[in-house]
Design a protein around this motif. Structure first.
Motif, PDB file in Angstrom:
ATOM      1  N   ILE A   1      -8.824  57.551   0.782  1.00 32.36           N
ATOM      2  CA  ILE A   1      -8.462  55.962   1.247  1.00 32.36           C
ATOM      3  C   ILE A   1     -10.327  56.255   0.701  1.00 32.36           C
ATOM      4  N   SER A   2     -10.196  54.877  -0.407  1.00 32.22           N
ATOM      5  CA  SER A   2     -11.795  54.179  -0.690  1.00 32.22           C
ATOM      6  C   SER A   2     -11.200  52.579  -0.052  1.00 32.22           C
ATOM      7  N   PHE A   3     -12.685  52.296   0.349  1.00 31.42           N
ATOM      8  CA  PHE A   3     -12.677  50.803   0.917  1.00 31.42           C
ATOM      9  C   PHE A   3     -13.729  50.672  -0.032  1.00 31.42           C
ATOM     10  N   GLY A   4     -13.420  48.920  -0.251  1.00 31.17           N
ATOM     11  CA  GLY A   4     -13.963  47.851  -0.861  1.00 31.17           C
ATOM     12  C   GLY A   4     -14.188  47.012   0.184  1.00 31.17           C
ATOM     13  N   PHE A   5     -15.094  46.104   0.427  1.00 31.41           N
ATOM     14  CA  PHE A   5     -15.895  45.072   0.898  1.00 31.41           C
ATOM     15  C   PHE A   5     -15.937  43.907  -0.305  1.00 31.41           C
ATOM     16  N   VAL A   6     -15.487  42.964   0.566  1.00 27.05           N
ATOM     17  CA  VAL A   6     -15.584  41.029  -0.658  1.00 27.05           C
ATOM     18  C   VAL A   6     -15.866  40.381   0.019  1.00 27.05           C
ATOM     19  N   PRO A   7     -17.244  39.607  -0.368  1.00 28.59           N
ATOM     20  CA  PRO A   7     -17.496  38.704   0.808  1.00 28.59           C
ATOM     21  C   PRO A   7     -17.134  37.260   0.027  1.00 28.59           C
ATOM     22  N   ASP A   8     -17.063  36.632   0.767  1.00 27.37           N
ATOM     23  CA  ASP A   8     -16.023  35.459   0.826  1.00 27.37           C
ATOM     24  C   ASP A   8     -16.334  34.448  -0.449  1.00 27.37           C
ATOM     25  N   LYS A   9     -17.550  34.678  -0.875  1.00 28.78           N
ATOM     26  CA  LYS A   9     -18.308  33.939  -1.824  1.00 28.78           C
ATOM     27  C   LYS A   9     -17.276  34.324  -3.023  1.00 28.78           C
ATOM     28  N   GLU A  10     -16.726  35.400  -3.422  1.00 27.15           N
ATOM     29  CA  GLU A  10     -15.931  35.927  -4.554  1.00 27.15           C
ATOM     30  C   GLU A  10     -14.646  35.347  -4.368  1.00 27.15           C
ATOM     31  N   THR A  11     -14.302  34.122  -4.502  1.00 26.46           N
ATOM     32  CA  THR A  11     -13.745  33.343  -4.529  1.00 26.46           C
ATOM     33  C   THR A  11     -11.853  33.494  -4.916  1.00 26.46           C
ATOM     34  N   THR A  12     -11.750  34.551  -6.318  1.00 23.01           N
ATOM     35  CA  THR A  12     -11.180  34.891  -7.732  1.00 23.01           C
ATOM     36  C   THR A  12     -10.572  36.103  -6.714  1.00 23.01           C
ATOM     37  N   LEU A  13     -10.973  36.427  -5.526  1.00 25.65           N
ATOM     38  CA  LEU A  13     -10.177  37.452  -5.511  1.00 25.65           C
ATOM     39  C   LEU A  13      -9.935  37.628  -3.970  1.00 25.65           C
ATOM     40  N   LEU A  14      -9.915  36.375  -3.556  1.00 18.88           N
ATOM     41  CA  LEU A  14      -9.780  36.097  -1.988  1.00 18.88           C
ATOM     42  C   LEU A  14      -8.537  34.871  -2.484  1.00 18.88           C
ATOM     43  N   SER A  15      -8.473  34.078  -4.070  1.00 19.60           N
ATOM     44  CA  SER A  15      -7.317  33.682  -3.972  1.00 19.60           C
ATOM     45  C   SER A  15      -6.396  34.568  -4.572  1.00 19.60           C
ATOM     46  N   GLN A  16      -6.515  35.474  -5.692  1.00 19.57           N
ATOM     47  CA  GLN A  16      -5.580  36.459  -6.136  1.00 19.57           C
ATOM     48  C   GLN A  16      -4.924  37.723  -4.523  1.00 19.57           C
TER      49      GLN A  16
ATOM     50  N   HIS B   1      -4.784  35.889  -1.719  1.00 16.38           N
ATOM     51  CA  HIS B   1      -3.981  34.646  -1.060  1.00 16.38           C
ATOM     52  C   HIS B   1      -4.364  34.466   0.445  1.00 16.38           C
ATOM     53  N   VAL B   2      -5.507  35.502   0.820  1.00 15.57           N
ATOM     54  CA  VAL B   2      -6.635  34.982   1.712  1.00 15.57           C
ATOM     55  C   VAL B   2      -6.893  33.981   2.109  1.00 15.57           C
ATOM     56  N   THR B   3      -6.868  33.440   3.071  1.00 18.88           N
ATOM     57  CA  THR B   3      -6.876  31.941   3.977  1.00 18.88           C
ATOM     58  C   THR B   3      -7.865  32.526   4.891  1.00 18.88           C
ATOM     59  N   THR B   4      -8.041  32.881   5.836  1.00 18.66           N
ATOM     60  CA  THR B   4      -9.178  33.343   6.921  1.00 18.66           C
ATOM     61  C   THR B   4      -9.894  34.704   6.806  1.00 18.66           C
ATOM     62  N   VAL B   5     -10.435  35.173   7.311  1.00 14.21           N
ATOM     63  CA  VAL B   5     -11.880  35.774   7.212  1.00 14.21           C
ATOM     64  C   VAL B   5     -12.618  36.046   7.869  1.00 14.21           C
ATOM     65  N   PRO B   6     -12.307  37.384   9.250  1.00 15.85           N
ATOM     66  CA  PRO B   6     -12.067  38.730   8.270  1.00 15.85           C
ATOM     67  C   PRO B   6     -10.928  38.731   7.634  1.00 15.85           C
ATOM     68  N   SER B   7      -9.767  39.328   7.448  1.00 11.17           N
ATOM     69  CA  SER B   7      -9.206  40.416   6.884  1.00 11.17           C
ATOM     70  C   SER B   7      -8.533  41.260   6.268  1.00 11.17           C
TER      71      SER B   7
ATOM     72  N   TYR C   1       0.519  44.639  -1.168  1.00  7.04           N
ATOM     73  CA  TYR C   1      -0.275  44.867  -0.478  1.00  7.04           C
ATOM     74  C   TYR C   1       0.169  44.541   1.362  1.00  7.04           C
ATOM     75  N   GLU C   2      -0.879  44.504   1.858  1.00  4.86           N
ATOM     76  CA  GLU C   2      -0.296  44.564   3.566  1.00  4.86           C
ATOM     77  C   GLU C   2      -1.414  43.863   4.250  1.00  4.86           C
ATOM     78  N   PHE C   3      -1.554  43.337   4.805  1.00  7.01           N
ATOM     79  CA  PHE C   3      -2.248  42.711   5.936  1.00  7.01           C
ATOM     80  C   PHE C   3      -2.506  43.550   7.109  1.00  7.01           C
ATOM     81  N   TYR C   4      -3.657  43.988   7.741  1.00  5.05           N
ATOM     82  CA  TYR C   4      -3.186  44.119   9.174  1.00  5.05           C
ATOM     83  C   TYR C   4      -3.563  43.040   9.810  1.00  5.05           C
ATOM     84  N   GLU C   5      -2.381  42.550  11.001  1.00  3.50           N
ATOM     85  CA  GLU C   5      -1.945  41.496  11.095  1.00  3.50           C
ATOM     86  C   GLU C   5      -3.007  41.829  12.655  1.00  3.50           C
TER      87      GLU C   5
END
Length: 698
Positions: free
Chosen positions: A191-206, A208-214, A231-235
């Motif tokens: 597994i590769s682990f990636g971290f995205v801060p909420d300032k990266e709005t382009t990736l959040l939009s791609q 469809h992330v509406t709440t953090v943490p996700s 992809y699948e979200f951790y529910e």
């Protein structure tokens, strides 16, 4: 009667103190209480992360210690699954505390996970400080990648780790839980682990992330369950280390590159099929002409230079040996042989035959046999060419020879004279040369030494004296040992490149050569070329003085900070790691720093921290030593130059309450502290720092 009353009161006071102390220990249960089994807890080291051991005074503890122990219990709950925290009552178990050289209580020992030295915890006794100490130890092996719109595509395209997990967070930096998951030995090989801060709005939009943490899981290039863009979200709302780890382990079963569980088709393949066995036996009879070979099961890896470097060649080699590669396993895991291997006898539980492991330095396993290239035929077994097959000798003389000067070396002069005298003289000379015992080049390791190699930074002019690779053949071996294919090869004599062996990792159609072998007597650094050097292991009898790098030799590898270089090295807003030494730096210390640098280059770049690495001789810079007051030497600090100059020291271990010199681990912890935002800097004016350098040194 009076004595009896006093004794009764004393008994009540003692009982009350014991109850208070016990209450102090049990207010927040969390850390395990150890009794006579403390040594077993430490030696077993079965914990999935680092460990901390609190040595308590017992019933006579003061309020501060009781408060610290409550914080220790609370921290134990907070880091459940990440680290193991336990405590010992030194009043009940004095022999345990004596065995661990505990002279005063309370005392706390830190045990890094895996290899690493034990050290005393010297911070404040609070929940926050205990948790931060655990976080710093976990962060040493942090493999998270900070993602942005620029590197997201390459992150998904990377094939060695087929599963991608991304955390979207309001934090600026990855949390401890995610760092721990990225260093988990059961997860990170796949597994590769990636971290995205909420300032990266382009990736959040791609996504469809509406709440953090996700948390999102995704396959690199598609699988039976997810397409390349699915992809699948951790529910669950339970975002803890054990819960996330269990979820990922379950998801890995369906996202594996090979079949995770036997299917009906697999069962049919594994059934006794006499017809297929006969075909394999017939194919095996022709395998003798193959250019590949199968080693014995349990072998760790192929010999240096004989590794198969690609999945497609691995499949080809297995087919040429008359074996079947499918089903196949392709990933990156330290517990299997490196590169290409085969399982001769698959089972319903382990169905995969071909294995291609991208991990460098894997381990042998009894059910896997490495598949390797056959070595080229030796001179003794090779068919001698007929006289008509010998091409005319064309000699291209270099500009200058590696030994210095422009005179033609003796062995080349003999070769030229023999060529002029005809084939008989040439054959006589070749027989004479082949009978000579080869001599070990000066400064090279002997045949009994384990020779290791290292790649320096691009732009470095040359290897330190005595660390050069002095033959083209060894240059190829060195580059392959670093997991890099040396071909195409450039060979010539040119003063505009590094001397001897160097490597261009990023080639292009106009400059396709990777390995460069330069015979010029003088060389120069170039931004696209990295020298490849020996990492010589000095003998135990070599003195520290003899291991020191002569003045000027280290400049091309690791610059020295001094009055003459400070304006260049300490430029405005420049981040620097400064290694502090009393005397000149040794080659072993240079290699240690270069190895740490190579591990942290990507992490520092992700957070836009361009770090320069250098060293400082405090024997020569006495005023600087008085200004900085390092706890012990060698030491290291991270310095941010500029208008608001500041620095922070590496934390030194202590033995008998005395700080001891730092090592590689302490430098790694220092960098992780800076990257994690937990470093406590000391401010200093730039003028004061500049004035402390000695102006008397030439």
């Amino acid at each position: 009667k009076l004595i009896g009353v006093l004794l009764l009161l004393a008994s009540c006071v003692w009982s009350g103190a014991e109850d208070a102390a016990t209450a102090g220990r049990e207010v927040v249960p969390g850390a395990a209480e150890l009794r006579g089994d403390a040594s077993a807890f430490i030696k077993d080291r079965s914990c999935a992360g680092p460990s901390m051991l609190f040595f308590s005074t017992g019933t006579m503890m003061l309020d501060d210690e009781a408060e610290g122990l409550r914080g220790f219990h609370a921290s134990a709950q907070e880091v459940t699954g990440l680290a193991c925290l336990a405590w010992v009552d030194c009043e009940k178990w004095p022999q345990v505390c004596a065995e661990h050289n505990i002279r005063e209580t309370p005392a706390i020992l830190l045990y890094p996970w895996g290899a690493g030295a034990v050290r005393f915890f010297r911070g404040r006794h609070s929940q926050e400080a205990f948790t931060a100490a655990v976080a710093r130890l976990i962060s040493v092996d942090d493999r998270t990648v900070h993602l942005s719109a620029q590197n997201h595509a390459s992150f998904l395209e990377e094939k060695l780790h087929p599963v991608k997990v991304i955390l979207f967070s309001r934090r600026a930096k990855a949390p401890v839980i995610f760092k721990a998951l990225s260093s988990d030995p059961e997860l990170w090989p796949h597994i590769s682990f990636g971290f995205v801060p909420d300032k990266e709005t382009t990736l959040l939009s791609q996504y469809h992330v509406t709440t953090v943490p996700s948390v999102v899981i995704q396959s690199a290039g598609g699988s039976s369950q997810y397409g390349s863009d699915a992809y699948e979200f951790y529910e669950s709302t339970n975002i803890t280390f054990p819960a996330l780890r269990a979820w990922l382990q379950e998801k890995m079963k369906s996202l594996w590159l090979g079949p995770a569980a036997p299917t009906e088709e697999t069962e049919e393949i594994l059934a006794d099929d006499e017809e297929e066995e006969e075909e394999e036996e017939a194919a095996a009879s022709t395998a003798g002409s193959s250019g590949y070979m199968k080693l014995a099961p349990g072998t760790k890896a192929c010999p240096a230079g004989l590794e198969i470097e690609s999945v497609s060649e691995c499949q080809k080699a297995i087919l040429e040996l008359g074996l079947r590669p499918d089903p196949s396993w392709i990933s990156n895991f330290p517990g299997l042989p490196s590169k290409c291997s085969i399982r001769d006898q698959p089972s319903a539980e382990n169905a995969e035959r071909m294995h291609f492991n991208g991990f460098e330095g894997g381990e042998g396993r009894d059910d896997l046999s490495p598949i390797c290239k056959k070595p080229p035929p030796t001179t003794a077994t090779a068919k001698a060419p007929t006289p008509t097959q010998v091409p005319p000798v064309k000699m291209k003389m270099p500009i200058a020879f590696a030994g210095g000067g422009s005179e033609v070396p003796e062995h080349l002069m003999e070769l030229a004279q023999a060529a002029a005298g005809g084939m008989d003289q040439m054959r006589d000379l070749l027989r004479k040369m082949s009978s000579k015992t080869p001599q070990t080049p000066q400064g090279a390791a002997g045949s009994s030494d384990v020779v290791e190699y290292i790649k320096l930074q691009n732009g470095v002019k040359r290897c330190p004296a005595g660390q050069e690779i002095t033959s083209m053949e060894e240059c190829q071996i060195a580059i392959r040992s670093l997991g890099i294919e040396p071909r195409p090869v450039w060979q010539d004599s040119y003063p505009g490149l590094p001397m001897y062996c160097s490597l261009r990792e990023k080639n292009s159609p106009s400059s396709p050569e990777r390995m460069h072998w330069n015979m010029a007597s003088e060389g120069a650094g170039r931004s696209d070329m990295a020298p490849i050097c020996r990492k010589t292991k000095r003998t135990a009898t070599a003195s520290a003085e003899s291991a020191e790098i002569a003045e000027g030799d280290s400049v091309s590898v690791l610059p020295e900070l001094s009055a003459q270089t400070q304006s260049e090295l300490l430029a405005a807003d420049q981040w620097c790691l400064v290694y502090l030494k009393e005397g000149r730096i040794t080659s072993e210390e240079v290699w240690m720093l270069l190895e740490v640098q190579s591990r942290f280059t990507e992490k520092l770049a992700e957070q836009d921290i361009p770090m320069k690495w250098m060293w400082l001789d405090l024997r020569a810079e006495r005023a600087m030593k008085s200004l900085l007051e390092p706890p012990a030497l060698p030491s290291a600090l991270v310095l941010k130059a500029g208008t608001n100059t500041k620095y922070v020291f590496a934390q030194h271990e202590e033995v008998d309450e005395e700080p001891v010199p730092i090592r590689e681990l302490e430098i790694s912890l220092l960098l992780n502290t800076v990257l994690g935002g937990d470093a406590k800097f000391t401010r200093i004016t730039g003028k004061k720092l500049a004035a402390a350098f000695s102006q008397k040194r030439s």
